[in-house]
Scaffold this motif. Structure first.
Motif, short mmCIF file in Angstrom:
data_model
loop_
_atom_site.label_atom_id
_atom_site.label_comp_id
_atom_site.label_asym_id
_atom_site.label_seq_id
_atom_site.Cartn_x
_atom_site.Cartn_y
_atom_site.Cartn_z
N LYS A 122 0.83 -1.21 0.00
CA LYS A 122 0.00 0.00 0.00
C LYS A 122 0.86 1.25 0.00
O LYS A 122 0.59 2.23 -0.72
CB LYS A 122 -0.92 -0.03 1.23
CG LYS A 122 -2.03 1.03 1.23
CD LYS A 122 -1.64 2.35 1.82
CE LYS A 122 -1.32 2.27 3.29
NZ LYS A 122 -0.99 3.62 3.87
N MET B 18 -12.12 -2.76 -0.40
CA MET B 18 -11.16 -1.66 -0.49
C MET B 18 -11.07 -1.08 -1.90
O MET B 18 -10.58 0.05 -2.07
CB MET B 18 -9.77 -2.12 -0.04
CG MET B 18 -9.66 -2.45 1.44
SD MET B 18 -10.18 -1.11 2.55
CE MET B 18 -11.83 -1.68 3.01
N LEU C 271 -6.12 3.35 3.85
CA LEU C 271 -6.69 2.12 3.30
C LEU C 271 -6.38 0.93 4.20
O LEU C 271 -7.20 0.03 4.37
CB LEU C 271 -6.12 1.89 1.90
CG LEU C 271 -6.80 0.81 1.06
CD1 LEU C 271 -8.14 1.31 0.54
CD2 LEU C 271 -5.91 0.40 -0.11
N LYS D 33 -8.71 0.93 7.15
CA LYS D 33 -10.05 0.57 6.66
C LYS D 33 -10.15 -0.93 6.46
O LYS D 33 -11.16 -1.56 6.79
CB LYS D 33 -10.34 1.29 5.34
CG LYS D 33 -10.85 2.72 5.49
CD LYS D 33 -11.33 3.24 4.15
CE LYS D 33 -11.98 4.61 4.30
NZ LYS D 33 -11.01 5.66 4.62
N TYR D 34 -9.09 -1.52 5.91
CA TYR D 34 -9.11 -2.98 5.72
C TYR D 34 -9.30 -3.69 7.06
O TYR D 34 -10.11 -4.62 7.18
CB TYR D 34 -7.81 -3.49 5.07
CG TYR D 34 -7.69 -4.98 5.20
CD1 TYR D 34 -8.46 -5.82 4.42
CD2 TYR D 34 -6.88 -5.55 6.20
CE1 TYR D 34 -8.42 -7.20 4.59
CE2 TYR D 34 -6.83 -6.92 6.37
CZ TYR D 34 -7.61 -7.74 5.56
OH TYR D 34 -7.59 -9.10 5.74
N TYR E 95 -12.95 -3.25 8.36
CA TYR E 95 -13.93 -4.05 7.62
C TYR E 95 -13.73 -5.54 7.88
O TYR E 95 -14.71 -6.31 7.91
CB TYR E 95 -13.86 -3.74 6.13
CG TYR E 95 -14.68 -2.55 5.72
CD1 TYR E 95 -16.03 -2.70 5.35
CD2 TYR E 95 -14.16 -1.27 5.73
CE1 TYR E 95 -16.80 -1.60 5.00
CE2 TYR E 95 -14.91 -0.16 5.38
CZ TYR E 95 -16.23 -0.34 5.02
OH TYR E 95 -17.00 0.75 4.68
#
Length: 454
Positions: free
Chosen positions: A176, A214, A361, A364-365, A368
């Motif tokens: 990332k 994502m 990100l 967020k991963y 989730y």
């Protein structure tokens, strides 16, 4: 003047030393044959090892009720079993080798757990830019969870899930940060980790959907590159792991074969108390948080099993209350543990909802994946109800969820540290007191010799 940072570093090393003591103690004091469905797991190992090294043959439903499990967790003990039977002399080599591969597997899983801790701390170091590898925020929270020590001491595939997950998070952060500019070797490594997770236990599949969600959050400039990365990685993961699930399909007609018949997903499968534990037994959460109290009540059992030992397989054994130390008083102690553990529980929940992840990100991963893990596990317990006991509600099955929560909380504590050092040190103090108070929940209360008398 006292250097507070040095004191915190010293606390980190004391904590690591304590964890080492706990792991060594439990290797000496706990026999994995006492674990969840242990005889079935041992049956899987004995069957698998029987054909090694000349042939790889997995057990069927008639051989063990754990037939549906992928093989990763059984490879190491099976290899030890093969070595043992070629060295040892006994009338029943399978039976004689069980204590040996059981104990060596405990040691191996303890080492995997330690590596998991250090990999996660390394990943956190990359995010926080800290000069120190030892992350006291992470260590304190993860070490408070009694479920870790119980899971490690049994022969479980979940140990491998959290290990491969730590490596997966580390690689995902790296790719990332490179804006998804990747080489083929990085796709191969990531895809291999996906395949190994899929071959650890089926719970690992709950970690995969968030990668596809994502796609919605990746910038337009990086979206195509990210999708190519996902396609390549999951293709490799599919190639490595699909053989096992196709084997289940050809043998039993389902990719998700299990040792129970599904009732199908319907909220009516479970009574109201499963979802809303507000009946007369709910008060036992802080009085006697051990079975059979609040049977089949999802959240009270998960909470009690996370910080204590609701089912009685480790800190005490509900099958043998007359053996071991302080068995008849354990319910009162675990009640206090549940009260004290409100402190880390509040921190975990607060961190999940308050940690800023708008532009990350990676975070967020994680968030989730926590949602998918909880939702997937709820789906499982609703589709496969065990009434009236709720025997399939075990925190070990969802240990990945709590490791992810700890990861977020370690970062949140770092935010608090920057905003108010006084509040931060106060939280560390409370967590340290909680660790000391809950220490007995990390240890098996059954000397190894007692197994011989059963």
């Amino acid at each position: 003047m006292i250097d507070k940072e040095k004191l915190i570093t010293v606390l980190g090393y004391i904590l690591l030393t304590s964890v080492l003591y706990i792991l060594i103690y439990n290797v000496l004091a706990y026999d994995p044959i006492l674990g969840y469905d242990a005889e079935a797991h041992y049956g899987y190992i004995d069957y698998f090892a029987r054909y090694l090294p000349s042939e790889i043959k997995l057990p069927l439903v008639d051989d063990t009720r754990e037939f549906f499990n992928p093989p990763i967790a059984y490879i190491y003990p099976s290899i030890i079993q093969v070595i043992c039977r070629n060295i040892l002399e006994a009338d029943n080599l399978l039976l004689a080798c069980q204590p040996i591969y059981g104990k060596l597997t405990q040691i191996f899983q303890s080492l995997l757990y330690l590596v998991t801790l250090f990999v996660n701390m390394h990943t956190l170091k990359q995010i926080t830019k800290s000069p120190n590898l030892i992350n006291i925020n992470y260590l304190l929270l993860i070490s408070l969870m009694a479920v870790n020590y119980r899971t490690i001491s049994m022969i479980r595939g979940e140990v491998y899930i959290v290990f491969f997950l730590s490596l997966l998070l580390n690689r995902f952060l790296k790719i990332k940060n490179s804006s998804f500019e990747f080489k083929l070797i990085e796709v191969v490594i990531f895809g291999t980790l996906i395949g190994l997770l899929a071959l650890s236990r089926q719970w690992a599949f709950l970690l995969f959907p968030a990668f596809f969600v994502m796609i919605l959050f990746v910038s337009k400039e990086q979206r195509i590159k990210y999708m190519k990365f996902l396609f390549g990685s999951f293709s490799i993961g599919f190639i490595l792991s699909s053989w096992f699930y196709f084997n289940l399909f050809f043998e039993y007609g389902s990719f998700t074969a299990f040792n129970m018949k599904s009732s199908g997903f319907s909220f009516s499968n479970q009574p109201t108390s499963f979802y809303l534990p507000f009946n007369s037994e709910a008060s036992y959460l802080f009085k006697k948080p051990i079975r059979p109290y609040f049977s089949n009540q999802f959240f009270p059992i998960v909470y009690s099993d996370l910080w204590g030992d609701y089912w009685g397989y480790f800190v005490f054994t509900s099958r043998f209350l007359d053996i071991g130390r302080n068995q008849l008083l354990i319910g009162d102690y675990l009640a206090r543990v549940n009260i004290v553990s409100l402190i880390p529980s509040i921190i975990l929940l607060y961190s999940y909802f308050s940690l800023k992840s708008r532009n990350s990100l990676f975070l967020k991963y994680i968030k989730y994946s926590i949602i998918f893990s909880l939702a997937g596990y709820l789906w499982f317990t609703i589709s496969y109800p065990v009434i009236p006991s709720g025997d399939n509600i075990k925190t070990t099955y969802m240990i990945q969820l709590f490791h992810l929560l700890v990861f977020l909380s370690a970062l949140k504590l770092e935010e608090i540290k920057k905003d108010s050092y006084k509040i931060y040190t106060g939280i560390l103090f409370l967590l340290s007191v909680s660790f000391v108070h809950n220490f007995s929940t990390y240890l098996s209360h059954f000397p190894i010799e007692y197994i011989k008398n059963l």
